[in-house]
Design a protein around this motif. Structure first.
Motif, PDB file in Angstrom:
ATOM      1  N   GLU A 371       0.821  -1.220   0.000  1.00 20.15           N
ATOM      2  CA  GLU A 371       0.000   0.000   0.000  1.00 20.15           C
ATOM      3  C   GLU A 371       0.846   1.257   0.000  1.00 20.15           C
ATOM      4  O   GLU A 371       0.437   2.299  -0.532  1.00 20.15           O
ATOM      5  N   LYS A 372       2.054   1.178   0.585  1.00 20.76           N
ATOM      6  CA  LYS A 372       2.939   2.351   0.643  1.00 20.76           C
ATOM      7  C   LYS A 372       3.409   2.788  -0.738  1.00 20.76           C
ATOM      8  O   LYS A 372       3.715   3.959  -0.952  1.00 20.76           O
ATOM      9  N   VAL A 373       3.462   1.856  -1.687  1.00 20.65           N
ATOM     10  CA  VAL A 373       3.946   2.197  -3.030  1.00 20.65           C
ATOM     11  C   VAL A 373       2.819   2.130  -4.069  1.00 20.65           C
ATOM     12  O   VAL A 373       3.075   2.180  -5.270  1.00 20.65           O
ATOM     13  N   PHE A 374       1.576   2.016  -3.587  1.00 27.55           N
ATOM     14  CA  PHE A 374       0.435   2.029  -4.503  1.00 27.55           C
ATOM     15  C   PHE A 374       0.323   3.417  -5.123  1.00 27.55           C
ATOM     16  O   PHE A 374       0.313   4.429  -4.417  1.00 27.55           O
ATOM     17  N   ASN A 375       0.235   3.475  -6.439  1.00 28.15           N
ATOM     18  CA  ASN A 375       0.208   4.763  -7.134  1.00 28.15           C
ATOM     19  C   ASN A 375      -1.200   5.348  -7.084  1.00 28.15           C
ATOM     20  O   ASN A 375      -1.987   5.209  -8.020  1.00 28.15           O
ATOM     21  N   GLN A 376      -1.500   6.026  -5.965  1.00 29.46           N
ATOM     22  CA  GLN A 376      -2.847   6.564  -5.770  1.00 29.46           C
ATOM     23  C   GLN A 376      -3.175   7.660  -6.774  1.00 29.46           C
ATOM     24  O   GLN A 376      -4.310   7.771  -7.241  1.00 29.46           O
ATOM     25  N   ASP A 377      -2.172   8.466  -7.121  1.00 29.16           N
ATOM     26  CA  ASP A 377      -2.406   9.578  -8.044  1.00 29.16           C
ATOM     27  C   ASP A 377      -2.877   9.063  -9.402  1.00 29.16           C
ATOM     28  O   ASP A 377      -3.865   9.548  -9.962  1.00 29.16           O
ATOM     29  N   LEU A 378      -2.189   8.063  -9.918  1.00 29.96           N
ATOM     30  CA  LEU A 378      -2.571   7.477 -11.206  1.00 29.96           C
ATOM     31  C   LEU A 378      -3.947   6.814 -11.101  1.00 29.96           C
ATOM     32  O   LEU A 378      -4.792   6.962 -11.986  1.00 29.96           O
ATOM     33  N   TYR A 379      -4.168   6.098  -9.993  1.00 30.19           N
ATOM     34  CA  TYR A 379      -5.451   5.409  -9.796  1.00 30.19           C
ATOM     35  C   TYR A 379      -6.597   6.414  -9.743  1.00 30.19           C
ATOM     36  O   TYR A 379      -7.649   6.207 -10.358  1.00 30.19           O
ATOM     37  N   PHE A 380      -6.402   7.516  -9.005  1.00 27.59           N
ATOM     38  CA  PHE A 380      -7.451   8.525  -8.860  1.00 27.59           C
ATOM     39  C   PHE A 380      -7.827   9.107 -10.225  1.00 27.59           C
ATOM     40  O   PHE A 380      -9.016   9.206 -10.566  1.00 27.59           O
ATOM     41  N   LYS A 381      -6.820   9.477 -11.003  1.00 30.74           N
ATOM     42  CA  LYS A 381      -7.081  10.066 -12.322  1.00 30.74           C
ATOM     43  C   LYS A 381      -7.803   9.075 -13.232  1.00 30.74           C
ATOM     44  O   LYS A 381      -8.726   9.439 -13.968  1.00 30.74           O
ATOM     45  N   LYS A 382      -7.390   7.820 -13.151  1.00 31.89           N
ATOM     46  CA  LYS A 382      -7.995   6.771 -13.976  1.00 31.89           C
ATOM     47  C   LYS A 382      -9.463   6.575 -13.605  1.00 31.89           C
ATOM     48  O   LYS A 382     -10.329   6.423 -14.485  1.00 31.89           O
ATOM     49  N   THR A 383      -9.756   6.613 -12.298  1.00 32.59           N
ATOM     50  CA  THR A 383     -11.131   6.411 -11.838  1.00 32.59           C
ATOM     51  C   THR A 383     -12.021   7.582 -12.218  1.00 32.59           C
ATOM     52  O   THR A 383     -13.147   7.392 -12.682  1.00 32.59           O
ATOM     53  N   VAL A 384     -11.518   8.800 -12.037  1.00 27.33           N
ATOM     54  CA  VAL A 384     -12.287   9.996 -12.412  1.00 27.33           C
ATOM     55  C   VAL A 384     -12.585   9.990 -13.907  1.00 27.33           C
ATOM     56  O   VAL A 384     -13.708  10.288 -14.338  1.00 27.33           O
ATOM     57  N   LYS A 385     -11.595   9.613 -14.699  1.00 33.09           N
ATOM     58  CA  LYS A 385     -11.777   9.567 -16.154  1.00 33.09           C
ATOM     59  C   LYS A 385     -12.815   8.522 -16.532  1.00 33.09           C
ATOM     60  O   LYS A 385     -13.659   8.731 -17.415  1.00 33.09           O
ATOM     61  N   TYR A 386     -12.774   7.380 -15.842  1.00 32.58           N
ATOM     62  CA  TYR A 386     -13.725   6.303 -16.135  1.00 32.58           C
ATOM     63  C   TYR A 386     -15.152   6.736 -15.794  1.00 32.58           C
ATOM     64  O   TYR A 386     -16.082   6.482 -16.552  1.00 32.58           O
ATOM     65  N   VAL A 387     -15.322   7.393 -14.653  1.00 32.24           N
ATOM     66  CA  VAL A 387     -16.647   7.832 -14.219  1.00 32.24           C
ATOM     67  C   VAL A 387     -17.219   8.847 -15.198  1.00 32.24           C
ATOM     68  O   VAL A 387     -18.399   8.820 -15.544  1.00 32.24           O
TER      69      VAL A 387
END
Length: 527
Positions: A371-387
């Motif tokens: 979890e410490k190296v999970f790329n939250q920034d990339l994940y967040f952008k990907k999720t917002v784009k998908y929604v």
């Protein structure tokens, strides 16, 4: 591969790998589902499992009777009370599972390159060349050249305790097979799996319905794990059945994907289910080994984008008999977290393994490191784009709460919710900090009696990554729904301080409803 698609973009200092991990309040944000059984059913062991990080207890009805499981559940309740750790209950159905019937319970030795007959005549004794099974339609389902796998329940993957068969002949109701590897089947229960062949049995069997309507209803189960889910209709049928059983209408249904048929209909299953369990043991038999990881990544991604929990199974099988996982298993757990899994399900490791507590502990530690190296920034952008846009009102508020929390480096997000939906949507965006889900009880009536809701919703968040529930005081539900009284927020903040989640001068993001409006606010704590 383009570096922009890697989750671990920034180089990691080798020296940092040797630094000891800092102690945390929670073992990990990723949740752990533990299967309780012979090696993990005492109050003492269950208490240790809860302390190690187990948040959902799974009761597998493929073996054991209701009395056995009820005794285990009573021990779980005692452990929850003594530790103060909340734990949800999951009932796992048997489903259309084919089993070899070995009434004598004597070990059965099977020799490679010899023949064995599978027969539906359960009165016959199991021997090295004759195996009775609990299904009369096998001879109609298979043909020459088909592959059949038999192993002790909760497959070990070891070629000395499980056997591969190749169908050589169908003789009436009997199926003659060539044994591909030598093995010894020991114990009372062996599961039979036919690769990529549809078995014409109902997903929710009569036995399952009996267990759910008695044991399940009596104990108000939080989750139903629907084994061998193959179609969306399986979920709809199970939901209709639960709707007639009082409190069980609130039970969440998790589709357990175990074969190619479930894979083919995955999208429509996901729309109907409350969550998905990727049963990699059986899937690993139905799919070529090199394809399993592709399904895992695709399925977890779809679950993430839908905001529904994804649970991965079969991660540290070797810990059934060993104190440490293999290097491949440790990496596999980390990759499941990096893929976006909400929870890791331990089966044999805790059910009949020698080290149930250690299995939960080491999986939790691996998850925390990943979890410490999970790329939250990339994940967040990907999720917002998908929604996409326009977002729904609630989706917009919850994603904004996560963005704000990250920007101000908040220690925690506090979300007030009655149904749990708002908190789950916050968790969907995978914030880097814990989400304290404060469940506000609702007073409801069925014209015969008044009841408070909230307990189900609180426990059901225990399978969602990063969600930590707290049930608010039901005596003042109205006060918690407006801005005139901050008492429930103070209780939540005090809970956060007591548990070590927050301290003086920390920033906290609060997501709550004020009248008809939803509000996100940032609080900086004083001394």
């Amino acid at each position: 591969m383009n570096a922009n698609h890697l989750l671990l973009e920034e180089p990691i200092r080798m020296a940092s790998i040797l630094e000891p991990s800092k102690p945390t309040v929670f073992p990990a944000m990723t949740r752990i589902v533990g299967t309780l059984g012979p090696k993990s059913r005492s109050v003492e062991i269950i208490s240790d499992c809860l302390k190690a990080g187990m948040s959902v207890a799974r009761f597998d009805f493929s073996w054991g009777d209701t009395e056995f499981h009820q005794e285990t559940l009573e021990n779980l309740k005692a452990a929850v009370k003594s530790t103060g750790k909340l734990c949800a209950v999951m009932l796992d159905t048997v489903g259309p599972e084919l089993q070899v019937v070995n009434k004598t319970e004597h070990p059965i030795s099977l020799q490679a390159d010899t023949l064995v007959v599978l027969t539906p005549d359960q009165e016959k004794e199991a021997t090295s060349n004759l195996l009775p099974i609990n299904f009369s339609g096998l001879s109609k389902a298979v043909k020459k050249g088909d592959t059949i796998f038999i192993g002790q329940y909760l497959f070990t993957g070891s070629e000395t305790t499980s056997v591969w068969l190749e169908v050589t002949e169908v003789n009436g109701d009997d199926v003659v097979c060539l044994i591909k590897n030598s093995a010894t089947l020991s114990g009372t229960l062996y599961t039979l799996h036919v690769s990529q062949i549809r078995i014409d049995l109902p997903t929710l069997t009569d036995k399952d319905k009996e267990v759910i309507s008695t044991w399940g209803a009596q104990n108000s189960i939080d989750f139903l794990s629907l084994s061998y889910t193959r179609h969306a209709e399986d979920i709809r049928h199970a939901r209709e059945f639960l709707s007639k059983l009082g409190d069980l209408r609130q039970t969440q249904i998790f589709a357990k994907i175990e074969n190619v048929e479930g894979l083919i209909h995955f999208d429509e299953i996901l729309m109907e289910a409350d969550g998905v369990i990727l049963s990699r043991g059986n899937l690993g038999l139905d799919l070529p080994p090199e394809k399993v990881f592709l399904f895992q990544k695709a399925a977890v991604y779809k679950c993430n984008m839908a905001g529904k929990p994804a649970v991965v199974t079969r991660v540290v099988d070797s810990m059934t008999d060993n104190l440490r996982p293999t290097r491949a298993e440790a990496t596999d757990v980390a990759n499941a977290v990096l893929d976006g899994s909400d929870a890791i399900l331990l089966g044999a490791e805790t059910l009949r393994g020698l080290y149930p507590v250690e299995s939960i502990s080491i999986v939790g530690k691996i998850c925390a490191e990943a979890e410490k190296v999970f790329n939250q920034d990339l994940y967040f952008k990907k999720t917002v784009k998908y929604v996409g846009e326009p977002m729904t009102h609630l989706e917009s508020i919850t994603s904004s709460a996560v963005r704000a929390a990250i920007k101000v480096k908040a220690s925690i997000i506090i979300c007030f919710t009655s149904s749990g939906r708002a908190a789950r949507l916050i968790a969907k965006y995978r914030p880097t900090m814990p989400v304290l889900s404060v469940v506000i009880p609702q007073l409801k009536t069925n014209q015969l009696r008044w009841t408070f809701t909230g307990a189900f919703e609180a426990r059901q968040s225990l399978i969602v990554r990063g969600l930590f529930p707290m049930l608010a005081d039901p005596r003042h539900p109205a006060e918690t729904r407006n801005a005139t009284n901050e008492s429930i927020l103070k209780v939540a903040l005090d809970h956060g301080k007591a548990s070590g989640l927050i301290k003086s001068h920390d920033r906290v993001v609060v997501c709550q409803k004020v009248g008809d409006a939803s509000v996100v606010k940032i609080i900086e704590l004083e001394d």
